[in-house]
Scaffold this motif. Structure first.
Motif, PDB file in Angstrom:
ATOM      1  N   THR A 223      -2.386  56.062 113.991  1.00  0.00           N
ATOM      2  CA  THR A 223      -2.499  56.704 112.679  1.00  0.00           C
ATOM      3  C   THR A 223      -3.132  55.754 111.671  1.00  0.00           C
ATOM      4  N   PRO A 224      -4.073  56.225 110.854  1.00  0.00           N
ATOM      5  CA  PRO A 224      -4.684  55.376 109.822  1.00  0.00           C
ATOM      6  C   PRO A 224      -3.627  54.809 108.878  1.00  0.00           C
ATOM      7  N   PRO A 225      -3.680  53.513 108.579  1.00  0.00           N
ATOM      8  CA  PRO A 225      -2.679  52.896 107.699  1.00  0.00           C
ATOM      9  C   PRO A 225      -2.576  53.565 106.338  1.00  0.00           C
ATOM     10  N   ARG A 226      -3.704  54.077 105.809  1.00  0.00           N
ATOM     11  CA  ARG A 226      -3.661  54.708 104.486  1.00  0.00           C
ATOM     12  C   ARG A 226      -2.784  55.950 104.486  1.00  0.00           C
ATOM     13  N   VAL A 227      -2.822  56.705 105.567  1.00  0.00           N
ATOM     14  CA  VAL A 227      -1.995  57.908 105.664  1.00  0.00           C
ATOM     15  C   VAL A 227      -0.518  57.534 105.707  1.00  0.00           C
ATOM     16  N   ILE A 228      -0.190  56.545 106.536  1.00  0.00           N
ATOM     17  CA  ILE A 228       1.201  56.088 106.641  1.00  0.00           C
ATOM     18  C   ILE A 228       1.703  55.598 105.289  1.00  0.00           C
ATOM     19  N   ARG A 229       0.884  54.810 104.626  1.00  0.00           N
ATOM     20  CA  ARG A 229       1.274  54.231 103.335  1.00  0.00           C
ATOM     21  C   ARG A 229       1.490  55.321 102.287  1.00  0.00           C
ATOM     22  N   ALA A 230       0.579  56.290 102.221  1.00  0.00           N
ATOM     23  CA  ALA A 230       0.677  57.345 101.214  1.00  0.00           C
ATOM     24  C   ALA A 230       1.948  58.173 101.398  1.00  0.00           C
ATOM     25  N   VAL A 231       2.240  58.556 102.626  1.00  0.00           N
ATOM     26  CA  VAL A 231       3.426  59.363 102.892  1.00  0.00           C
ATOM     27  C   VAL A 231       4.693  58.568 102.584  1.00  0.00           C
ATOM     28  N   THR A 232       4.717  57.304 102.998  1.00  0.00           N
ATOM     29  CA  THR A 232       5.891  56.462 102.768  1.00  0.00           C
ATOM     30  C   THR A 232       6.165  56.296 101.282  1.00  0.00           C
ATOM     31  N   LEU A 233       5.131  55.999 100.499  1.00  0.00           N
ATOM     32  CA  LEU A 233       5.309  55.786  99.064  1.00  0.00           C
ATOM     33  C   LEU A 233       5.732  57.066  98.352  1.00  0.00           C
ATOM     34  N   LEU A 234       5.212  58.198  98.783  1.00  0.00           N
ATOM     35  CA  LEU A 234       5.600  59.471  98.178  1.00  0.00           C
ATOM     36  C   LEU A 234       7.088  59.734  98.406  1.00  0.00           C
ATOM     37  N   VAL A 235       7.534  59.546  99.639  1.00  0.00           N
ATOM     38  CA  VAL A 235       8.939  59.791  99.967  1.00  0.00           C
ATOM     39  C   VAL A 235       9.858  58.837  99.200  1.00  0.00           C
ATOM     40  N   THR A 236       9.542  57.550  99.240  1.00  0.00           N
ATOM     41  CA  THR A 236      10.421  56.564  98.607  1.00  0.00           C
ATOM     42  C   THR A 236      10.462  56.723  97.085  1.00  0.00           C
ATOM     43  N   SER A 237       9.328  57.041  96.479  1.00  0.00           N
ATOM     44  CA  SER A 237       9.289  57.212  95.025  1.00  0.00           C
ATOM     45  C   SER A 237      10.121  58.405  94.580  1.00  0.00           C
ATOM     46  N   CYS A 238      10.007  59.506  95.292  1.00  0.00           N
ATOM     47  CA  CYS A 238      10.753  60.712  94.930  1.00  0.00           C
ATOM     48  C   CYS A 238      12.257  60.487  95.079  1.00  0.00           C
ATOM     49  N   ILE A 239      12.665  59.822  96.164  1.00  0.00           N
ATOM     50  CA  ILE A 239      14.092  59.590  96.388  1.00  0.00           C
ATOM     51  C   ILE A 239      14.643  58.622  95.357  1.00  0.00           C
ATOM     52  N   THR A 240      13.896  57.584  95.027  1.00  0.00           N
ATOM     53  CA  THR A 240      14.339  56.626  94.009  1.00  0.00           C
ATOM     54  C   THR A 240      14.532  57.321  92.663  1.00  0.00           C
ATOM     55  N   LEU A 241      13.571  58.137  92.258  1.00  0.00           N
ATOM     56  CA  LEU A 241      13.671  58.869  90.996  1.00  0.00           C
ATOM     57  C   LEU A 241      14.881  59.799  91.001  1.00  0.00           C
ATOM     58  N   ALA A 242      15.107  60.479  92.126  1.00  0.00           N
ATOM     59  CA  ALA A 242      16.236  61.399  92.220  1.00  0.00           C
ATOM     60  C   ALA A 242      17.565  60.673  92.047  1.00  0.00           C
ATOM     61  N   PHE A 243      17.685  59.471  92.618  1.00  0.00           N
ATOM     62  CA  PHE A 243      18.937  58.727  92.497  1.00  0.00           C
ATOM     63  C   PHE A 243      19.144  58.207  91.071  1.00  0.00           C
ATOM     64  N   PHE A 244      18.068  57.811  90.395  1.00  0.00           N
ATOM     65  CA  PHE A 244      18.207  57.396  88.993  1.00  0.00           C
ATOM     66  C   PHE A 244      18.688  58.570  88.137  1.00  0.00           C
ATOM     67  N   VAL A 245      18.103  59.731  88.349  1.00  0.00           N
ATOM     68  CA  VAL A 245      18.498  60.908  87.575  1.00  0.00           C
ATOM     69  C   VAL A 245      19.948  61.276  87.873  1.00  0.00           C
ATOM     70  N   LYS A 246      20.319  61.282  89.147  1.00  0.00           N
ATOM     71  CA  LYS A 246      21.676  61.665  89.535  1.00  0.00           C
ATOM     72  C   LYS A 246      22.717  60.695  88.996  1.00  0.00           C
ATOM     73  N   THR A 247      22.398  59.387  88.981  1.00  0.00           N
ATOM     74  CA  THR A 247      23.367  58.373  88.590  1.00  0.00           C
ATOM     75  C   THR A 247      23.473  58.213  87.083  1.00  0.00           C
ATOM     76  N   TYR A 248      22.331  58.198  86.399  1.00  0.00           N
ATOM     77  CA  TYR A 248      22.331  57.807  84.997  1.00  0.00           C
ATOM     78  C   TYR A 248      22.178  58.970  84.024  1.00  0.00           C
ATOM     79  N   ALA A 249      21.665  60.098  84.451  1.00  0.00           N
ATOM     80  CA  ALA A 249      21.532  61.230  83.524  1.00  0.00           C
ATOM     81  C   ALA A 249      22.885  61.675  82.957  1.00  0.00           C
ATOM     82  N   PRO A 250      23.936  61.790  83.802  1.00  0.00           N
ATOM     83  CA  PRO A 250      25.243  62.183  83.229  1.00  0.00           C
ATOM     84  C   PRO A 250      25.760  61.176  82.191  1.00  0.00           C
ATOM     85  N   LEU A 251      25.489  59.891  82.417  1.00  0.00           N
ATOM     86  CA  LEU A 251      25.935  58.870  81.455  1.00  0.00           C
ATOM     87  C   LEU A 251      25.232  59.038  80.119  1.00  0.00           C
ATOM     88  N   LEU A 252      23.942  59.349  80.154  1.00  0.00           N
ATOM     89  CA  LEU A 252      23.175  59.522  78.924  1.00  0.00           C
ATOM     90  C   LEU A 252      23.601  60.795  78.194  1.00  0.00           C
TER      91      LEU A 252
END
Length: 255
Positions: A223-252
């Motif tokens: 598999t081309p490295p660019r494809v692997i990298r793009a999919v990985t970054l998309l998944v990790t970014s979305c999950i990280t954002l979701a956890f920030f919202v879930k953890t800190y939004a209620p506090l705010l």
């Protein structure tokens, strides 16, 4: 049955991600939490579940095992084992509330490493070289991080190894998979002895991770490295954002 399907699918995806670019815990950890496992136990169970898949990847890369620059693989392995054990103990001493609070930040650190680790490593290599003893000291800290959480720790290892004068960046995948597995191995033993593993979910995810880990190593060669990298970054970014919202939004909202 829905939880079983969720956990198994997450194991497949996480095992493949670890073999391809790292970051498998971004998928396995949220899946276990969604299946009802408490956060700290979800992290320990995720580590246990992904461990055999990491070994499968290391086996697929076994022909490439070699020293890292001037540092012997044996020295790196011993250092990583010690750090991994220390990180596992630190996790077991962390409360669920504290881990829930710090988890989004751990995911953010891992996301940054996945997104910019290669560029940071190249920038550092252009300016600095470090002694083998310094690499071992940093490797111990990476082992601690690997035993505690471990997201993108393989990328961090490669960035540090690149600062050695004689390191060959193209041939670091094999030692990376071995040493990430080493940090996980001592953590797995500590978690099992401490009875900190939710076995039903873990065993289901473990089977999926073995299949995903070995398949991912095979797919990574085609598999081309660019494809692997793009999919990985998309998944990790979305999950990280979701956890920030879930953890800190209620506090705010309660302010």
């Amino acid at each position: 049955m829905n939880s079983i399907a969720l956990v198994f699918s997450a194991g497949l995806a996480a095992g493949a991600m670890n073999a391809l670019a790292g970051g498998g815990s971004f998928v396995s950890l949220p899946a276990l939490i969604a299946a009802g496992v408490p956060p700290v136990q979800a992290n320990t169970s995720s580590t246990v579940a992904l461990f055999p898949g990491g070994l499968a990847s290391a086996w697929a890369y076994r022909d490439g095992l070699r020293p890292v620059g001037s540092v012997s693989l044996r020295a790196l392995l011993a250092t990583t084992l010690c750090g991994g054990f220390a990180g596992a103990l630190l996790l077991l001493w962390t409360s669920s509330a504290a881990f829930t609070f710090v988890l989004p930040w751990l995911l953010l650190v891992a996301s940054i490493a996945l997104a910019f680790g290669r560029r940071i490593g190249e920038a550092l290599r252009a300016r600095w070289h470090i002694h083998a003893n310094a690499v071992l000291a940093v490797q111990f800290m990476l082992g601690v991080y690997g035993g505690y959480f471990g997201g993108a720790v393989g990328i961090m290892m490669i960035a540090i190894w690149g600062l050695l004068d004689n390191s060959d960046i193209k041939h670091l995948n094999a030692p990376r998979t071995l040493l990430v597995s080493a940090a996980n191995m001592v953590a797995v033993l500590a978690f099992i002895v401490a009875n900190a593993v939710h076995w039903p979910e873990t065993l289901v995810m473990l089977v999926g991770a073995i299949i995903g880990g070995y398949s991912g190593a095979r797919i990574g060669r085609r598999t081309p490295p660019r494809v692997i990298r793009a999919v990985t970054l998309l998944v990790t970014s979305c999950i990280t954002l979701a956890f920030f919202v879930k953890t800190y939004a209620p506090l705010l909202l309660h302010r």
